[in-house]
Write an enzyme that holds these catalytic residues in place. Sequence first.
Site, mmCIF file in Angstrom:
data_model
loop_
_atom_site.group_PDB
_atom_site.id
_atom_site.type_symbol
_atom_site.label_atom_id
_atom_site.label_comp_id
_atom_site.label_asym_id
_atom_site.label_seq_id
_atom_site.Cartn_x
_atom_site.Cartn_y
_atom_site.Cartn_z
ATOM 1 N N LYS A 57 -11.838 8.808 20.230
ATOM 2 C CA LYS A 57 -12.328 7.503 20.550
ATOM 3 C C LYS A 57 -12.665 7.145 21.862
ATOM 4 N N GLY A 121 10.218 23.787 13.117
ATOM 5 C CA GLY A 121 11.136 23.843 11.910
ATOM 6 C C GLY A 121 10.713 24.493 10.781
ATOM 7 N N GLY A 195 -20.222 16.102 9.003
ATOM 8 C CA GLY A 195 -19.122 15.075 8.430
ATOM 9 C C GLY A 195 -18.782 14.301 9.476
ATOM 10 N N ILE A 197 -16.418 14.463 11.749
ATOM 11 C CA ILE A 197 -16.151 14.954 13.221
ATOM 12 C C ILE A 197 -17.603 15.398 13.847
ATOM 13 N N SER A 281 -17.275 22.133 12.323
ATOM 14 C CA SER A 281 -16.658 20.907 11.905
ATOM 15 C C SER A 281 -16.820 20.950 10.563
ATOM 16 N N GLY A 283 -14.738 20.833 7.670
ATOM 17 C CA GLY A 283 -13.380 20.422 7.076
ATOM 18 C C GLY A 283 -12.133 20.940 7.559
ATOM 19 N N ASP A 324 -1.933 15.003 5.782
ATOM 20 C CA ASP A 324 -2.949 15.867 5.722
ATOM 21 C C ASP A 324 -2.533 17.063 4.924
ATOM 22 N N ALA A 332 -5.470 9.371 9.404
ATOM 23 C CA ALA A 332 -4.300 8.970 9.964
ATOM 24 C C ALA A 332 -3.392 7.646 9.291
ATOM 25 N N HIS A 456 -18.054 -19.134 14.091
ATOM 26 C CA HIS A 456 -19.177 -18.985 14.257
ATOM 27 C C HIS A 456 -19.237 -18.899 15.937
HETATM 28 P P1 FAD Z 1 -0.909 15.882 12.109
HETATM 29 O O1 FAD Z 1 -1.285 14.556 12.693
HETATM 30 O O2 FAD Z 1 -1.487 17.069 12.129
HETATM 31 O O3 FAD Z 1 0.628 16.146 12.654
HETATM 32 C C1 FAD Z 1 1.421 17.318 12.278
HETATM 33 C C2 FAD Z 1 2.144 17.544 13.363
HETATM 34 O O4 FAD Z 1 3.407 18.634 12.962
HETATM 35 C C3 FAD Z 1 1.781 18.302 14.584
HETATM 36 O O5 FAD Z 1 2.237 17.944 15.878
HETATM 37 C C4 FAD Z 1 1.997 19.562 14.401
HETATM 38 O O6 FAD Z 1 2.220 20.502 15.728
HETATM 39 C C5 FAD Z 1 3.547 19.727 13.937
HETATM 40 N N1 FAD Z 1 4.175 20.625 13.036
HETATM 41 C C6 FAD Z 1 3.240 21.408 12.137
HETATM 42 N N2 FAD Z 1 4.231 22.452 11.451
HETATM 43 C C7 FAD Z 1 5.309 22.337 12.258
HETATM 44 C C8 FAD Z 1 6.614 23.034 12.107
HETATM 45 N N3 FAD Z 1 6.679 23.850 11.142
HETATM 46 N N4 FAD Z 1 7.467 22.409 12.695
HETATM 47 C C9 FAD Z 1 7.488 21.637 13.875
HETATM 48 N N5 FAD Z 1 6.315 20.836 13.823
HETATM 49 C C10 FAD Z 1 5.204 21.315 13.123
HETATM 50 N N6 FAD Z 1 -8.187 10.004 11.229
HETATM 51 C C11 FAD Z 1 -8.340 8.680 11.152
HETATM 52 O O7 FAD Z 1 -7.674 7.882 10.309
HETATM 53 N N7 FAD Z 1 -8.899 8.056 12.288
HETATM 54 C C12 FAD Z 1 -9.784 8.677 13.261
HETATM 55 O O8 FAD Z 1 -10.385 8.270 13.980
HETATM 56 C C13 FAD Z 1 -9.506 10.219 13.160
HETATM 57 N N8 FAD Z 1 -10.224 10.942 13.839
HETATM 58 C C14 FAD Z 1 -10.096 12.116 14.061
HETATM 59 C C15 FAD Z 1 -11.049 12.979 14.931
HETATM 60 C C16 FAD Z 1 -10.726 14.454 14.865
HETATM 61 C C17 FAD Z 1 -11.419 15.080 16.043
HETATM 62 C C18 FAD Z 1 -9.741 15.036 14.092
HETATM 63 C C19 FAD Z 1 -9.513 16.436 14.070
HETATM 64 C C20 FAD Z 1 -9.109 14.183 13.158
HETATM 65 C C21 FAD Z 1 -9.234 12.813 13.097
HETATM 66 N N9 FAD Z 1 -8.639 12.125 11.999
HETATM 67 C C22 FAD Z 1 -8.768 10.857 11.973
HETATM 68 C C23 FAD Z 1 -7.785 12.763 11.112
HETATM 69 C C24 FAD Z 1 -6.158 12.596 11.661
HETATM 70 O O9 FAD Z 1 -5.982 13.065 12.944
HETATM 71 C C25 FAD Z 1 -5.165 13.209 10.602
HETATM 72 O O10 FAD Z 1 -5.470 12.462 9.286
HETATM 73 C C26 FAD Z 1 -3.680 12.681 10.953
HETATM 74 O O11 FAD Z 1 -3.423 13.443 12.281
HETATM 75 C C27 FAD Z 1 -2.922 13.478 9.931
HETATM 76 O O12 FAD Z 1 -1.508 13.227 10.337
HETATM 77 P P2 FAD Z 1 -0.245 14.077 9.655
HETATM 78 O O13 FAD Z 1 0.942 13.511 10.267
HETATM 79 O O14 FAD Z 1 -0.397 14.496 8.340
HETATM 80 O O15 FAD Z 1 -0.559 15.367 10.574
HETATM 81 P P1 NAI Z 2 -15.843 16.655 6.863
HETATM 82 O O1 NAI Z 2 -15.264 16.907 5.425
HETATM 83 O O2 NAI Z 2 -15.815 15.276 7.076
HETATM 84 O O3 NAI Z 2 -17.205 17.316 6.833
HETATM 85 C C1 NAI Z 2 -17.477 18.661 6.853
HETATM 86 C C2 NAI Z 2 -18.933 18.794 6.760
HETATM 87 O O4 NAI Z 2 -19.222 20.176 6.552
HETATM 88 C C3 NAI Z 2 -19.236 18.279 5.153
HETATM 89 O O5 NAI Z 2 -20.315 17.579 5.311
HETATM 90 C C4 NAI Z 2 -19.559 19.659 4.578
HETATM 91 O O6 NAI Z 2 -20.639 19.486 3.341
HETATM 92 C C5 NAI Z 2 -19.974 20.609 5.588
HETATM 93 N N1 NAI Z 2 -20.024 21.902 5.332
HETATM 94 C C6 NAI Z 2 -18.883 22.582 4.821
HETATM 95 N N2 NAI Z 2 -18.966 23.780 4.927
HETATM 96 C C7 NAI Z 2 -20.327 24.037 5.573
HETATM 97 C C8 NAI Z 2 -20.885 25.301 5.798
HETATM 98 N N3 NAI Z 2 -20.548 26.609 5.557
HETATM 99 N N4 NAI Z 2 -22.080 25.040 6.474
HETATM 100 C C9 NAI Z 2 -22.562 24.150 6.720
HETATM 101 N N5 NAI Z 2 -22.048 22.910 6.635
HETATM 102 C C10 NAI Z 2 -20.805 22.795 5.695
HETATM 103 O O7 NAI Z 2 -14.856 17.510 7.809
HETATM 104 P P2 NAI Z 2 -14.843 17.368 9.414
HETATM 105 O O8 NAI Z 2 -16.185 16.605 9.958
HETATM 106 O O9 NAI Z 2 -14.279 18.771 9.700
HETATM 107 O O10 NAI Z 2 -13.605 16.520 9.668
HETATM 108 C C11 NAI Z 2 -12.295 16.626 8.826
HETATM 109 C C12 NAI Z 2 -11.641 15.478 8.308
HETATM 110 O O11 NAI Z 2 -11.025 14.994 9.770
HETATM 111 C C13 NAI Z 2 -12.535 14.559 7.988
HETATM 112 O O12 NAI Z 2 -12.599 14.669 6.466
HETATM 113 C C14 NAI Z 2 -11.662 13.309 8.126
HETATM 114 O O13 NAI Z 2 -10.551 13.214 6.874
HETATM 115 C C15 NAI Z 2 -10.859 13.552 9.295
HETATM 116 N N6 NAI Z 2 -11.443 12.844 10.499
HETATM 117 C C16 NAI Z 2 -11.506 11.625 10.358
HETATM 118 C C17 NAI Z 2 -12.277 10.821 11.367
HETATM 119 C C18 NAI Z 2 -12.215 9.323 11.151
HETATM 120 O O14 NAI Z 2 -11.476 8.857 10.403
HETATM 121 N N7 NAI Z 2 -13.237 8.406 11.899
HETATM 122 C C19 NAI Z 2 -12.953 11.499 12.487
HETATM 123 C C20 NAI Z 2 -12.806 12.928 12.580
HETATM 124 C C21 NAI Z 2 -12.193 13.537 11.316
#
Ligand code: FAD
Ligand code: NAI
Length: 477
Positions: A57, A121, A195, A197, A281, A283, A324, A332, A456
């Site tokens: 962001k 852990g 998707g 990302i 990206s 998934g 996740d 998140a 408004h």
């Molecule tokens: P995580 O945030 O992945 O945290 C897991 C933590 O556990 C990490 O710090 C890891 O190091 C730690 N860990 C793992 N295994 C161990 C272990 N054995 N011992 C100790 N520590 C460990 N979601 C949104 O809602 N809005 C968004 O705008 C958004 N944007 C995103 C953009 C990108 C590029 C990506 C990749 C994801 C985005 N997401 C977004 C998804 C969001 O980041 C995840 O859904 C969220 O972080 C999941 O939270 P979590 O606590 O389950 O896991």
């Molecule tokens: P995604 O699931 O959003 O999108 C993956 C895309 O890749 C799908 O459209 C799928 O059909 C396509 N795909 C899968 N395999 C493929 C292949 N072999 N060739 C071509 N296309 C293929 O996953 P993404 O973007 O990696 O993000 C992961 C997750 O992170 C999201 O599902 C979301 O939960 C979280 N996220 C959330 C954000 C937000 O809330 N704004 C921002 C970024 C990530």
Amino acid sequence: MAKTYDLIVIGGGPGGYIAAIRGAQLGMKTACVDEWNSGGKPALGGTCTNVGCIPSKALLQSSENFEHAAHKFAEHGILVNGLGLDLPTMLGRKNKIVKQNNDGIGFLLKKNKIDFFHGRGSFAGPPSAGDTKVWEIKVAGKSEETLHAGNVVIATGSNARALPGSKFDEKLILSNSGALAISDVPKRLGVIGAGVIGLEMGSVWRRLGAEVTVLEALPVFLGAVDEQIAKEAAKIFSRQGLAIHTGVRIAKVTAKNGVVVDYSDANGAQQSATFDKLIISIGRTPNTVGLNAVEAGLVLDERGFIAVDDECHTNLPGVWAIGDVVRGPMLAHKAEEEGVAVAERIAGRHAHVNFNTIPWVIYTSPEIAWVGQTEQQLKADGVEYRSGTFPFMANGRARALGDTTGMVKMLADAKTDRILGVHIIGPMASELIAEAVVAMEFGASSEDIALICHAHPSLSESMKEAALAVDKRTLNI
Ligand code: FAD
Ligand code: NAI
């Protein structure tokens, strides 16, 4: 000597740190273990803070400002001469924001008297014979620790899914981590997967000057989004210059000086494209690496997620899993809600997470946000509904902002008028959707929204107008 707690949380992302805080608030002696490392130091907040929500962001905002300065300021009568890009400063700002969030979470853990352990852990094994209620967690970090607790919450998150045969090198083939830290704007950027990302990161680098090509396997664009909104998005993104190809099959990715992607297009014709960088990206996969969970008897499902019931209980007594690493959307705020709910349940209280009112947002420009069911889902389920849409083109605030793309769309039950879904593409959709979430959580009807006074001029008037449109009585169109 083992340290004993009421609750140990493994993972300090949005699921884990929030579960730990709520547990501590409810009077539990709580430990949080997280292994994320930034220059040898802890960096709390998980994927979300370090390489996800927050840095993406930050870059989306900076790159949008850049694009506005280049293309939109002039219509306001603001003339910018000699516009330039200082990418190191832009990336530095992003890193600073990440660090502020890391430190903020560290402060919150301290404030709530949670013991933090930096390291990995893992379960020492099944509970020792004779005491099936106590779990032993080993922490492997700078120092080794042994922790005991009756309740363990696993919140270990997810990792980027690699394309079979192409490892992330974070130089040419990038996961989300590399995509957030490209040091020079690539001339040609390829993205596999249209998707969340792919679209967000593709937008960042396109705005900064890259030619971006997105290759998507599915025949439809944004299949999970309401069809009308997805079609609008496809039109807008291609007008902006994102080249999106659906229905492709990736055959081979070869990284040498650049990256060559061989694929077949939607018509089955063989294609080859060369990029300077490639973001993959497609998934994310649940992360249970190094947890020793399976050895402790934990059951995973066929896709590698930790198997949990509706309340996040795993198959092991006192062991819970959230975020996740379990089923459901990888968001998140979903992880946070589960974190709070699990802490409440451990404390013997009732808690519920309503999966039907979890909002989704894609932070492109325009933003896309929705909650509840799409029109295609309602049709497939044979639900009778009424639909109302209102375009931002007819909203005074949107005109003043200079951003009139998109619409608000409301779907309501034909008989009861209860709101079933709200879908927005347009300015500040991420903020506007909150009203729809509240409405749906309280079981509101479209008429309820139509009867509420909205300020408004504000974008939120479009929500009221969409509600009026359900009953075919919009006032401003
Ligand atoms: P995580 O945030 O992945 O945290 C897991 C933590 O556990 C990490 O710090 C890891 O190091 C730690 N860990 C793992 N295994 C161990 C272990 N054995 N011992 C100790 N520590 C460990 N979601 C949104 O809602 N809005 C968004 O705008 C958004 N944007 C995103 C953009 C990108 C590029 C990506 C990749 C994801 C985005 N997401 C977004 C998804 C969001 O980041 C995840 O859904 C969220 O972080 C999941 O939270 P979590 O606590 O389950 O896991
Ligand atoms: P995604 O699931 O959003 O999108 C993956 C895309 O890749 C799908 O459209 C799928 O059909 C396509 N795909 C899968 N395999 C493929 C292949 N072999 N060739 C071509 N296309 C293929 O996953 P993404 O973007 O990696 O993000 C992961 C997750 O992170 C999201 O599902 C979301 O939960 C979280 N996220 C959330 C954000 C937000 O809330 N704004 C921002 C970024 C990530």
